[in-house]
Design a protein around this motif. Sequence first.
Motif, PDB file in Angstrom:
ATOM      1  N   PRO A   1       0.760  -1.193   0.117  1.00 31.10           N
ATOM      2  CA  PRO A   1       0.019   0.086   0.143  1.00 31.10           C
ATOM      3  C   PRO A   1       0.794   1.205   0.005  1.00 31.10           C
ATOM      4  N   TRP A   2       1.957   1.320   0.513  1.00 28.04           N
ATOM      5  CA  TRP A   2       2.752   2.289   0.900  1.00 28.04           C
ATOM      6  C   TRP A   2       3.519   2.589  -0.735  1.00 28.04           C
ATOM      7  N   HIS A   3       3.519   1.708  -1.440  1.00 28.97           N
ATOM      8  CA  HIS A   3       4.060   2.148  -2.774  1.00 28.97           C
ATOM      9  C   HIS A   3       2.924   2.948  -3.543  1.00 28.97           C
ATOM     10  N   ARG A   4       1.811   2.639  -3.253  1.00 26.82           N
ATOM     11  CA  ARG A   4       0.809   3.266  -4.072  1.00 26.82           C
ATOM     12  C   ARG A   4       0.534   4.626  -3.508  1.00 26.82           C
ATOM     13  N   ASP A   5       0.805   4.953  -2.146  1.00 23.64           N
ATOM     14  CA  ASP A   5       0.626   6.087  -1.408  1.00 23.64           C
ATOM     15  C   ASP A   5       1.922   7.012  -1.817  1.00 23.64           C
ATOM     16  N   LEU A   6       2.837   6.378  -2.035  1.00 24.04           N
ATOM     17  CA  LEU A   6       4.297   7.242  -2.736  1.00 24.04           C
ATOM     18  C   LEU A   6       4.047   7.909  -4.205  1.00 24.04           C
ATOM     19  N   GLU A   7       3.441   6.837  -4.694  1.00 26.61           N
ATOM     20  CA  GLU A   7       3.100   7.344  -6.190  1.00 26.61           C
ATOM     21  C   GLU A   7       2.338   8.410  -6.330  1.00 26.61           C
ATOM     22  N   LYS A   8       1.175   8.199  -5.503  1.00 29.12           N
ATOM     23  CA  LYS A   8       0.189   9.466  -5.547  1.00 29.12           C
ATOM     24  C   LYS A   8       0.694  10.669  -5.115  1.00 29.12           C
ATOM     25  N   ILE A   9       1.669  10.737  -4.387  1.00 30.12           N
ATOM     26  CA  ILE A   9       2.096  12.137  -3.708  1.00 30.12           C
ATOM     27  C   ILE A   9       3.067  12.707  -5.052  1.00 30.12           C
ATOM     28  N   ARG A  10       4.091  11.826  -5.726  1.00 32.00           N
ATOM     29  CA  ARG A  10       4.631  11.939  -6.617  1.00 32.00           C
ATOM     30  C   ARG A  10       3.878  12.523  -7.646  1.00 32.00           C
ATOM     31  N   GLU A  11       3.005  11.939  -8.314  1.00 30.57           N
ATOM     32  CA  GLU A  11       1.981  12.124  -9.405  1.00 30.57           C
ATOM     33  C   GLU A  11       1.223  13.556  -9.224  1.00 30.57           C
ATOM     34  N   LYS A  12       0.973  13.999  -8.053  1.00 28.63           N
ATOM     35  CA  LYS A  12       0.545  15.288  -8.095  1.00 28.63           C
ATOM     36  C   LYS A  12       1.674  16.256  -8.138  1.00 28.63           C
ATOM     37  N   SER A  13       2.965  15.978  -8.489  1.00 26.94           N
ATOM     38  CA  SER A  13       3.981  17.019  -8.481  1.00 26.94           C
ATOM     39  C   SER A  13       4.255  17.256  -9.787  1.00 26.94           C
ATOM     40  N   PRO A  14       4.980  18.389 -10.032  1.00 28.91           N
ATOM     41  CA  PRO A  14       5.237  18.889 -11.438  1.00 28.91           C
ATOM     42  C   PRO A  14       6.246  17.560 -11.963  1.00 28.91           C
ATOM     43  N   GLY A  15       5.935  17.460 -13.252  1.00 29.61           N
ATOM     44  CA  GLY A  15       6.818  16.429 -13.927  1.00 29.61           C
ATOM     45  C   GLY A  15       6.328  14.993 -13.981  1.00 29.61           C
ATOM     46  N   ALA A  16       5.166  15.107 -13.634  1.00 30.41           N
ATOM     47  CA  ALA A  16       4.363  13.835 -13.357  1.00 30.41           C
ATOM     48  C   ALA A  16       4.303  13.010 -14.632  1.00 30.41           C
ATOM     49  N   ILE A  17       4.689  11.832 -14.495  1.00 26.46           N
ATOM     50  CA  ILE A  17       4.523  10.648 -15.732  1.00 26.46           C
ATOM     51  C   ILE A  17       3.049  10.325 -16.267  1.00 26.46           C
ATOM     52  N   GLY A  18       2.142  10.472 -15.413  1.00 25.88           N
ATOM     53  CA  GLY A  18       0.943  10.066 -15.810  1.00 25.88           C
ATOM     54  C   GLY A  18       0.604   8.554 -15.761  1.00 25.88           C
ATOM     55  N   THR A  19       1.081   7.972 -14.518  1.00 27.62           N
ATOM     56  CA  THR A  19       1.294   6.631 -14.354  1.00 27.62           C
ATOM     57  C   THR A  19      -0.308   6.110 -14.204  1.00 27.62           C
ATOM     58  N   THR A  20      -0.374   4.877 -13.869  1.00 32.28           N
ATOM     59  CA  THR A  20      -1.696   4.294 -13.525  1.00 32.28           C
ATOM     60  C   THR A  20      -1.952   4.122 -12.259  1.00 32.28           C
ATOM     61  N   LEU A  21      -0.918   4.777 -11.271  1.00 31.86           N
ATOM     62  CA  LEU A  21      -1.059   5.002  -9.930  1.00 31.86           C
ATOM     63  C   LEU A  21      -1.273   3.407  -9.225  1.00 31.86           C
ATOM     64  N   LYS A  22      -0.539   2.466  -9.698  1.00 28.75           N
ATOM     65  CA  LYS A  22      -0.696   0.927  -9.186  1.00 28.75           C
ATOM     66  C   LYS A  22       0.536   0.737  -8.560  1.00 28.75           C
ATOM     67  N   GLY A  23       1.342   1.575  -8.119  1.00 29.64           N
ATOM     68  CA  GLY A  23       2.457   1.317  -7.305  1.00 29.64           C
ATOM     69  C   GLY A  23       3.392   0.665  -8.096  1.00 29.64           C
ATOM     70  N   ILE A  24       3.496   0.593  -9.332  1.00 31.71           N
ATOM     71  CA  ILE A  24       4.529  -0.089 -10.255  1.00 31.71           C
ATOM     72  C   ILE A  24       5.862   0.470  -9.877  1.00 31.71           C
ATOM     73  N   GLY A  25       6.094   1.688 -10.401  1.00 31.97           N
ATOM     74  CA  GLY A  25       7.282   2.500 -10.200  1.00 31.97           C
ATOM     75  C   GLY A  25       8.112   2.175  -8.875  1.00 31.97           C
ATOM     76  N   PRO A  26       7.339   2.536  -7.844  1.00 24.80           N
ATOM     77  CA  PRO A  26       8.006   2.487  -6.265  1.00 24.80           C
ATOM     78  C   PRO A  26       8.269   1.013  -6.182  1.00 24.80           C
ATOM     79  N   ALA A  27       7.508   0.205  -6.618  1.00 27.59           N
ATOM     80  CA  ALA A  27       7.758  -1.401  -6.033  1.00 27.59           C
ATOM     81  C   ALA A  27       8.984  -1.767  -6.912  1.00 27.59           C
ATOM     82  N   TYR A  28       9.226  -1.355  -8.287  1.00 24.71           N
ATOM     83  CA  TYR A  28      10.460  -1.677  -8.868  1.00 24.71           C
ATOM     84  C   TYR A  28      11.528  -1.123  -8.145  1.00 24.71           C
ATOM     85  N   GLU A  29      11.530   0.204  -7.743  1.00 26.42           N
ATOM     86  CA  GLU A  29      12.582   0.983  -7.084  1.00 26.42           C
ATOM     87  C   GLU A  29      12.790   0.287  -5.681  1.00 26.42           C
ATOM     88  N   SER A  30      12.094  -0.263  -5.012  1.00 25.09           N
ATOM     89  CA  SER A  30      12.257  -0.974  -3.939  1.00 25.09           C
ATOM     90  C   SER A  30      12.916  -2.187  -4.179  1.00 25.09           C
TER      91      SER A  30
END
Length: 423
Positions: free
Chosen positions: A109-138
Motif C-alpha cells: 500500500p505504501w508504494h501506491r501512497d508514494l506514487e500518488k504524492i509524486r504524481e501530484k508534483s510537477p513532472g508527473a509521468i501520468g502513471t496508472t497509480l498502481k504502485g508499479i514504479g515505487p515497487a520496482y525501485e524497492s
Amino acid sequence: MTVTIALGLQWGDEGKGKMVDYLSETADLVIRAAGGANAGHTIVNNDKKYILHHLPSGLIHAHARAYLASGMVIDPFSLLKEIKGIEQQGLSDLRNRIQISPAAHLILPWHRDLEKIREKSPGAIGTTLKGIGPAYESRASRKGLPLALLKYPDLLKQKLSSIFQEFAPFFEKFEVSVDSVDEVHAQLLQVAREIVPLLGDLQPLLDKYIQPDDNNEIILEGAQGALLDINHGTYPYVTSSSTISGGLLSGTGIGPLKIDKAVGIMKAYTTRVGNGPFPTEIQGKAGEKMGKIGGEFGATTGRPRRCGWLDLVALKYAVNLTGVKDLVITKIDVLSDFEKVKVCTAYKLPDGTSSSFFPEDPWILEKCRPVYKTFPSWNISGSLTVDNIDPALQAFIDMIEKYTGARVSFLSWGPQRHKTLRV
Ligand code: GDP
Ligand code: IMO
Ligand code: MG
C-alpha cells in the motif's frame, strides 16, 4: 514444443489481450513476465468480456495454465479481487491453473501512497497509480519484498519495518497519513491465506512443458508496449520494467534459444495514455473523434487515450527492439470509418533534415515533426476473408511490411475472437 513471444509494439493497448487469447487456443502454458496491474488486457468471447490486469490472457481457455513470473510486481489485494471477479464470470478451476512465482515482488500500500504524492508534483509521468514504479525501485534497492515472505509472518514483519523506515520521512514531509507497519502486516497475513497456496516455482513447470519432442505450446505474454520500455522507450515517460522481448526473457528466466516465434501486436493507428512525446498525435476534436470511434478509453484507469496516426518510424524501431518477424494489425475496422488514412514515414528533425530512425535523444524526439503519406481508406463489409481484402487495405499492409521488414500475419477487425484473420 513451441515457445512464442507475443508483445505490443507501441505505447500499450494494442489489443494484446484479444490476440493472446486468440493465439492461446491450443496453448498449454501462458506466462506474464513483467509489470503488474498497470496492464489492462481486454478479451471479448461470445457475449462475455474479461479485463485482466495481472493474469495472462490465455487463461480464458479452460485447458491453459497461467504463470505469473518473477519479473512481475504484484498487488496481492488487487490480484485476489481480479481472481474472484473472473471466478464470478464463470471461469472454472481457476485456482488450480494459476501459479505465481515466490520471487515476484509485492506492491505494498505504501508504494501506491508514494506514487500518488509524486504524481501530484510537477513532472508527473501520468502513471496508472498502481504502485508499479515505487515497487520496482524497492526491488532495485534490494529492500523489496518477494511474495515468498507471505509464508513467513515474522520475517515479513521485519522486512516491512525495514522498508517503512525508508518511506516514513517522505510521508512525514508531505504530511500524509498512511497505514502503520502493524496494519499492513495484518492486511498481508489476511490475503496470504489465499495467495500462498498459489505460489510455485517456474522451473518444474518448464521442465514439464519445454521438452523438445512434444507438442506443448507456451506463450510469453507481454504487457505495455515496446515504446514504454525502461531502457529503450520514451524515457522518462515509460513504465519501470523492460517490455521488449529481452524483458520477457529476463522476467521469466527463459533463455533466447528456447524461443521459436515472436509476434508483434500493433494498432492500425497509434494511442498513448499518460504524458510524453507522441509525434503523430492528432490534437483537439479530430483526435477525440478517433478516440470515440476506436473506443479508446483505458482498460485499467478509464482515462481517454491520446490518438494519432500510424508512426512507421516508431514501429520499425519497435520491430528492431523486439526482433518480431510476424505482425498483427488490430483495429483496422476503426480506420475504415475515415475517408483518408495518414501514415508517418519519416521525422523532420529540429535541424531541418529528415530521418527514418527513432532518435534516442529525448530532447530531439520532443521536437520531431511527422512527415506523412496519405492513403485512401478501406471498406470492411461483413466477414473479412483472404479473398475480400480491399486493395486499399492491402496497400496499407504492403507498405508496413516493406518499411519494417516484418510480415503481417494476422488482421483484427473487431474485439471479438472470431474477428481475426490469418493472412
Ligand atoms: P491491450 O492492453 O493491448 O490488451 O489492449 P486493451 O484491451 O487495453 O485495449 C484494446 C481495446 O481494443 C479493447 O477494448 C479491445 O476489446 C479492443 N479491440 C481489440 N482488437 C480490436 C479490433 O480489431 N477492433 C476493434 N474495434 N477493437 C478491438
Ligand atoms: P497494457 O498492458 C498503456 C503507461 C502509463 C504511463 C506509463 C507509466 O494494457 O498495454 P506505470 O503505471 O506503468 O508506472 O505508468 O506507462 N502504461 C500503459 N499504457 N497500456 C498499458 O498496459 C500501460 N501500462 C503502463 O499510462 O504513461
Ligand atoms: Mg491495455
